[in-house]
Design a protein around this motif. Structure first.
Motif, mmCIF file in Angstrom:
data_model
loop_
_atom_site.group_PDB
_atom_site.id
_atom_site.type_symbol
_atom_site.label_atom_id
_atom_site.label_comp_id
_atom_site.label_asym_id
_atom_site.label_seq_id
_atom_site.Cartn_x
_atom_site.Cartn_y
_atom_site.Cartn_z
ATOM 1 N N LEU A 204 46.861 56.805 63.268
ATOM 2 C CA LEU A 204 46.228 56.489 61.989
ATOM 3 C C LEU A 204 46.644 55.102 61.504
ATOM 4 C CD1 LEU A 204 44.365 57.691 59.803
ATOM 5 C CD2 LEU A 204 46.416 58.531 58.646
ATOM 6 N N ARG A 205 47.945 54.778 61.629
ATOM 7 C CA ARG A 205 48.420 53.452 61.222
ATOM 8 C C ARG A 205 47.778 52.355 62.068
ATOM 9 N NH1 ARG A 205 53.520 55.713 61.167
ATOM 10 N NH2 ARG A 205 54.183 54.485 62.970
ATOM 11 N N PHE A 206 47.566 52.627 63.354
ATOM 12 C CA PHE A 206 46.917 51.644 64.225
ATOM 13 C C PHE A 206 45.480 51.397 63.772
ATOM 14 C CE2 PHE A 206 44.347 50.813 68.109
ATOM 15 C CZ PHE A 206 44.854 49.553 68.407
ATOM 16 N N LEU A 207 44.757 52.467 63.459
ATOM 17 C CA LEU A 207 43.375 52.320 62.999
ATOM 18 C C LEU A 207 43.316 51.580 61.668
ATOM 19 C CD1 LEU A 207 41.985 55.854 63.933
ATOM 20 C CD2 LEU A 207 41.585 53.687 65.134
ATOM 21 N N GLN A 208 44.289 51.834 60.793
ATOM 22 C CA GLN A 208 44.351 51.127 59.523
ATOM 23 C C GLN A 208 44.646 49.643 59.732
ATOM 24 O OE1 GLN A 208 47.341 53.443 57.519
ATOM 25 N NE2 GLN A 208 45.850 54.870 56.611
ATOM 26 N N ALA A 209 45.524 49.354 60.717
ATOM 27 C CA ALA A 209 45.832 47.952 61.032
ATOM 28 C C ALA A 209 44.597 47.238 61.564
ATOM 29 C CB ALA A 209 46.976 47.893 62.046
ATOM 30 N N LEU A 210 43.803 47.926 62.396
ATOM 31 C CA LEU A 210 42.554 47.340 62.903
ATOM 32 C C LEU A 210 41.606 47.010 61.746
ATOM 33 C CD1 LEU A 210 41.682 49.556 66.015
ATOM 34 C CD2 LEU A 210 42.325 47.148 66.038
ATOM 35 N N ILE B 102 43.753 38.621 69.437
ATOM 36 C CA ILE B 102 44.610 39.207 70.475
ATOM 37 C C ILE B 102 43.761 39.674 71.658
ATOM 38 C CG2 ILE B 102 46.170 41.126 71.002
ATOM 39 C CD1 ILE B 102 47.454 38.920 69.351
ATOM 40 N N THR B 103 42.612 40.266 71.358
ATOM 41 C CA THR B 103 41.714 40.719 72.425
ATOM 42 C C THR B 103 41.216 39.544 73.258
ATOM 43 O OG1 THR B 103 40.995 42.586 71.054
ATOM 44 C CG2 THR B 103 39.595 41.993 72.928
ATOM 45 N N GLY B 104 40.828 38.451 72.590
ATOM 46 C CA GLY B 104 40.364 37.262 73.297
ATOM 47 C C GLY B 104 41.442 36.673 74.193
ATOM 48 N N VAL B 105 42.667 36.586 73.673
ATOM 49 C CA VAL B 105 43.785 36.064 74.468
ATOM 50 C C VAL B 105 44.051 36.975 75.663
ATOM 51 C CG1 VAL B 105 46.269 35.588 74.461
ATOM 52 C CG2 VAL B 105 44.853 34.839 72.536
ATOM 53 N N SER B 106 43.998 38.286 75.433
ATOM 54 C CA SER B 106 44.239 39.248 76.512
ATOM 55 C C SER B 106 43.183 39.124 77.607
ATOM 56 C CB SER B 106 44.256 40.676 75.957
ATOM 57 O OG SER B 106 45.271 40.828 74.981
ATOM 58 N N LEU B 107 41.932 38.957 77.204
ATOM 59 C CA LEU B 107 40.853 38.769 78.189
ATOM 60 C C LEU B 107 41.103 37.534 79.050
ATOM 61 C CD1 LEU B 107 37.743 39.597 75.969
ATOM 62 C CD2 LEU B 107 38.326 40.763 78.098
ATOM 63 N N LEU B 108 41.521 36.446 78.395
ATOM 64 C CA LEU B 108 41.806 35.207 79.120
ATOM 65 C C LEU B 108 42.965 35.402 80.101
ATOM 66 C CD1 LEU B 108 41.333 32.138 79.480
ATOM 67 C CD2 LEU B 108 43.004 31.780 77.636
ATOM 68 N N ARG C 100 39.861 46.099 85.111
ATOM 69 C CA ARG C 100 41.007 45.412 84.520
ATOM 70 C C ARG C 100 40.698 44.882 83.119
ATOM 71 N NH1 ARG C 100 41.500 39.487 87.039
ATOM 72 N NH2 ARG C 100 39.338 39.094 87.617
ATOM 73 N N PHE C 101 39.409 44.581 82.846
ATOM 74 C CA PHE C 101 39.015 44.134 81.511
ATOM 75 C C PHE C 101 38.792 45.323 80.575
ATOM 76 C CE2 PHE C 101 37.491 40.795 84.420
ATOM 77 C CZ PHE C 101 38.211 39.714 83.914
ATOM 78 N N LEU C 102 38.276 46.419 81.104
ATOM 79 C CA LEU C 102 38.016 47.609 80.282
ATOM 80 C C LEU C 102 39.309 48.262 79.803
ATOM 81 C CD1 LEU C 102 35.109 49.206 82.372
ATOM 82 C CD2 LEU C 102 34.917 47.924 80.227
ATOM 83 N N LEU C 103 40.408 47.968 80.480
ATOM 84 C CA LEU C 103 41.698 48.553 80.090
ATOM 85 C C LEU C 103 42.375 47.803 78.943
ATOM 86 C CD1 LEU C 103 43.200 49.376 83.598
ATOM 87 C CD2 LEU C 103 42.486 51.024 81.863
ATOM 88 N N ILE C 104 41.801 46.673 78.534
ATOM 89 C CA ILE C 104 42.442 45.845 77.508
ATOM 90 C C ILE C 104 42.649 46.585 76.178
ATOM 91 C CG2 ILE C 104 42.046 43.821 76.012
ATOM 92 C CD1 ILE C 104 41.159 42.326 78.525
ATOM 93 N N PRO C 105 41.694 47.379 75.692
ATOM 94 C CA PRO C 105 41.976 48.148 74.463
ATOM 95 C C PRO C 105 43.198 49.065 74.600
ATOM 96 C CG PRO C 105 39.627 48.145 74.918
ATOM 97 C CD PRO C 105 40.288 47.527 76.114
ATOM 98 N N ALA D 94 48.888 50.119 73.415
ATOM 99 C CA ALA D 94 50.223 50.332 73.979
ATOM 100 C C ALA D 94 51.195 49.274 73.464
ATOM 101 C CB ALA D 94 50.158 50.309 75.504
ATOM 102 N N GLY D 95 50.737 48.017 73.400
ATOM 103 C CA GLY D 95 51.590 46.946 72.886
ATOM 104 C C GLY D 95 51.891 47.119 71.412
ATOM 105 N N TRP D 96 50.877 47.493 70.631
ATOM 106 C CA TRP D 96 51.094 47.721 69.201
ATOM 107 C C TRP D 96 52.077 48.876 68.983
ATOM 108 C CZ3 TRP D 96 50.571 51.875 66.008
ATOM 109 C CH2 TRP D 96 50.637 51.630 64.633
ATOM 110 N N SER D 97 51.923 49.951 69.742
ATOM 111 C CA SER D 97 52.826 51.105 69.640
ATOM 112 C C SER D 97 54.250 50.710 69.995
ATOM 113 C CB SER D 97 52.337 52.229 70.555
ATOM 114 O OG SER D 97 53.200 53.338 70.503
#
Length: 474
Positions: free
Chosen positions: A314-320, A330-336, A371-376, A381-384
């Motif tokens: 719930l906290r993660f969804l609120q942070a989003l 962060i998503t853009g950097v991760s994709l790169l 490998r790109f679909l796993l980014i979310p 995992a990183g946020w947790s």
């Protein structure tokens, strides 16, 4: 230790050692000859046992800490028991050294939990004991207690180094850090982490002093990095602190033993022309940034029973919802990073005896977009992972993250053994979980250990061009 807690812990240590000995006996009966990396480690240790310290196998890439400790333990036992013949420094005797390290790891984990969670005084006895037992059976580490690998000893000396640092015995900590480096050169990162915790403590003091003078409450330390302006403020403060002679002097007065070890290691690297001894062709450093994502996913899986709950999701969804642009960035950097910095080691694609081979083949090689679909998943995992450190100071967390990056990103090979120390450090610093969660964690680890040992012992196979029995392992 309290009286009854001591009795309970001693009983658990004895039980753990007995069970490990029974498993050790079964593994050694099934695999009597050296296997995998033991083909290099065992003959080298046997040379040391015979006093041939000048002979070295060029295929070995680590320093001789494991062999020196083995000789130091075995030689007195051989003399006292008057042992002779093939049993002296046999594969089984050498492997048994790691069972001793397993007992030491259990005790050190318990002492670290007591020290790190000293303020948690309510109903902690059973939780500390069970946490230590659970972590000592962490599957990737526990499996290698039964083979002659460097992991058990390397982990032992890193944990001992950190324990001494927490107690303020920095000269002893630095000396133990040297021992850890003799097991694995990359352990210098965790020696640096011990020094980093001292720097972080000084930076915390300086930050509080500065903001008490300014009476600035708009950017508290715990919330500073959650915005771009906060991150900029932290960066400027860090640069100012590290370029201040008075602050540097205050740090060096405390952390000089680690600085001596670091300087010695730099001299070693210059003389050795790199960090790797022996065969360098298979251990080339690179900027494999997705290794950090693999580690976050690995950590999420093994800490699932003690870290994941409805409120965290719930906290993660609120942070989003609260910071969508930050997470888009962060998503853009991760994709790169996944697109441009994914490296695949030849061993990962060729050696079908290791579990990572099948993870890569069944998951990442299924389709080039996987490998790109796993980014979310990586982002969650990183946020947790970071959310578990919210009770720690910002500068301590930054020191840990810098060391984590140094320990994972340069590794080209996806090898779960490289995640052992950073995972244990993460898990040790989490708030003590509840007893039911710890029981579930211990059961998870037990099931994984049972499965991996069963597969190793019973699910053998042969390569088409070889009669040697092959086994699956971490």
């Amino acid at each position: 230790m309290e009286k009854y807690e001591g009795y309970i812990f001693t009983a658990l240590c004895s039980t753990n050692f007995l069970v490990s000995c029974l498993l050790f006996s079964r593994v050694t009966r099934e695999q009597r000859e050296p296997y995998m990396d033991e083909l290099f480690h065992v003959p080298q240790a046997q040379k040391y046992c015979h006093g041939k310290f000048s002979e070295w196998d060029p295929m070995i890439t680590t320093l001789p800490g494991l062999y020196l400790v083995s000789v130091g333990v075995i030689k007195p036992v051989v003399w006292l028991a008057d042992l002779t013949g093939e049993v002296v420094c046999s594969t089984g005797m050498l492997r048994f050294i790691n069972l001793l390290f397993n007992c030491g790891n259990l005790y050190l984990l318990y002492l670290l939990l007591c020290k790190l969670h000293l303020r948690e005084r309510t109903h902690t006895t059973s939780r500390r004991v069970l946490s230590a037992l659970s972590l000592s059976t962490f599957p990737v580490l526990y499996f290698f207690n039964f083979l002659y690998y460097t992991d058990a000893g390397s982990t032992f000396f890193i944990l001992f180094t950190y324990l001494m640092a927490l107690y303020g015995c920095h000269r002893a900590s630095a000396l133990l850090g040297v021992c850890s480096v003799l097991f694995r050169q990359t352990n210098i990162i965790w020696v640096a982490f011990c020094a980093g915790t001292l720097v972080a403590a000084k930076m915390d003091e300086a930050w509080r002093a500065e903001h008490m003078k300014k009476r600035d409450e708009k950017c508290p330390l715990s919330q500073a990095p959650l915005s771009f302006s906060g991150a900029k403020k932290i960066m400027l403060f860090t640069i100012e602190f590290l370029t201040s002679p008075s602050h540097v002097k205050a740090v060096l007065l405390v952390a000089w033993p680690y600085a001596v070890v670091g300087a010695g290691f730099l001299v070693f690297m210059v003389l050795n022309d790199g960090i790797v001894v022996g065969d360098r062709t298979s251990h080339e450093a690179c900027l494999n940034f997705p290794q950090l994502f693999y580690f976050f996913s690995f950590t999420l899986f093994f800490s699932l029973p003690v870290s994941l709950c409805y409120y965290r999701i719930l906290r993660f969804l609120q942070a989003l919802k609260k910071q969508p642009f930050f997470f888009l960035f962060i998503t853009g950097v991760s994709l790169l990073l996944v697109w441009k910095f994914t490296f695949v080691h030849k061993y990962l694609l060729a050696d079908n005896r290791h579990f990572p081979f099948y993870v890569w083949k069944k998951l990442f090689q299924r389709h080039e977009l996987v490998r790109f679909l796993l980014i979310p998943t990586y982002i969650f995992a990183g946020w947790s992972f970071l959310d578990s450190f919210k009770s720690r100071s910002l500068f301590w967390s930054l020191a840990f993250l810098v060391c984590l990056l140094a320990a994972t990103v340069p590794q080209k090979l996806l090898e779960f053994r490289y995640f052992i120390v950073p995972y244990l450090m993460y898990r040790l610093h989490m708030p003590l979980p509840s007893l039911p969660r710890l029981i579930v964690e211990f059961l998870l680890y037990t099931m994984v250990n049972a499965a991996t040992l069963y597969i190793f012992i019973n699910k053998t196979f042969h390569w088409p061009d070889s009669t040697t029995t092959q086994r699956f392992m971490w």
